[in-house]
Design a protein around this motif. Structure first.
Motif: not given
Length: 231
Positions: A27, A29, A58, A61, A66-67, A108, A216
């Motif tokens: 993942w 982050e 991934d 990610s 997701v960020n 991840g 994360p």
């Protein structure tokens, strides 16, 4: 300047209960945030993977959603691109723990596929735990703890309090009913005391030299705790 070992997955697919393969890796982050923190504190990072393969990210990610937006997603992608260590991993089997001041495992779903059953990783984790050196593990990274079993079959981390990706988060992520096994369940069965926090909220647990994070969002605060232990 100390060296910190990043033990990372080499798996780009996760086998689901029905035998199908789900694209995965590490993942973003969870590698990027601790890497930034450790480098800013003046430490060197070395990446190790099973067989010395380049760890796959991934792709999911790297998505904006997701960020916290596209700007941060682009920043993390650029950081990963700049991490030469990711392109030059050492073989996990060749690692000498004496060369490192601390060990860190990002998550991840990849570790669910390979590190969960990797004997070299299991031995390294047991040695790191016994050494008293700071050991950080985040999100699905604690799947690797399952391979840290002694000659008597008991888990080296039994009795330790840890944070790890929870059944609730796996359910909310839409993969719990497709998974062959769930991380929280397996850790609990191994005698590890999983400390469940709220979904997606930072949750970092420190138990002796072991520092673990739930998700994360826990990776940056985990890095802070690990750096405190490095002094």
């Amino acid at each position: 300047m100390s060296k910190i070992l990043f033990v990372m997955t080499g798996a780009d697919q996760w086998t689901l209960a029905d035998g199908t393969k789900h694209p995965t890796g590490f993942w973003a982050e969870e590698a990027a945030a601790p890497y930034e923190a450790f480098k800013a504190a003046g430490h060197e990072v070395v990446v190790a993977t099973p067989g010395g393969v380049v760890p796959p990210v991934d792709k999911g990610s790297l998505a904006a959603e997701v960020n916290g937006g596209q700007e941060n997603a682009d920043r993390i992608a650029a950081l990963l691109e700049s991490m030469a260590e990711l392109r030059e991993p050492v073989r996990l089997a060749d690692v000498d723990l004496d060369d490192y001041a601390a060990v860190f495992y990002p998550g991840g779903h990849g570790p669910m596929e390979d590190l969960a059953v990797d004997a070299d990783s299991g031995r390294l984790l047991t040695l790191a735990l016994d050494s008293g050196k700071p050991l950080g593990v985040v999100c699905h990274g604690p799947a690797a703890l399952l391979a840290a079993t002694g000659a008597d079959g008991t888990n080296a981390f039994a009795g330790y309090r840890v944070a790890a990706f929870t059944n609730t988060e796996e359910t909310l992520g839409g993969l719990a009913d497709k998974a062959e096994w769930l991380l929280q369940d397996r850790l609990t069965e191994a005698g590890v005391q999983v400390q469940v926090g709220e979904p997606w909220v930072p949750n970092v647990i420190v138990d002796r030299n072991l520092v673990t994070g739930q998700n994360p969002a826990s990776s940056a605060p985990l890095a802070v705790e690990l750096l405190k232990k490095l002094g």
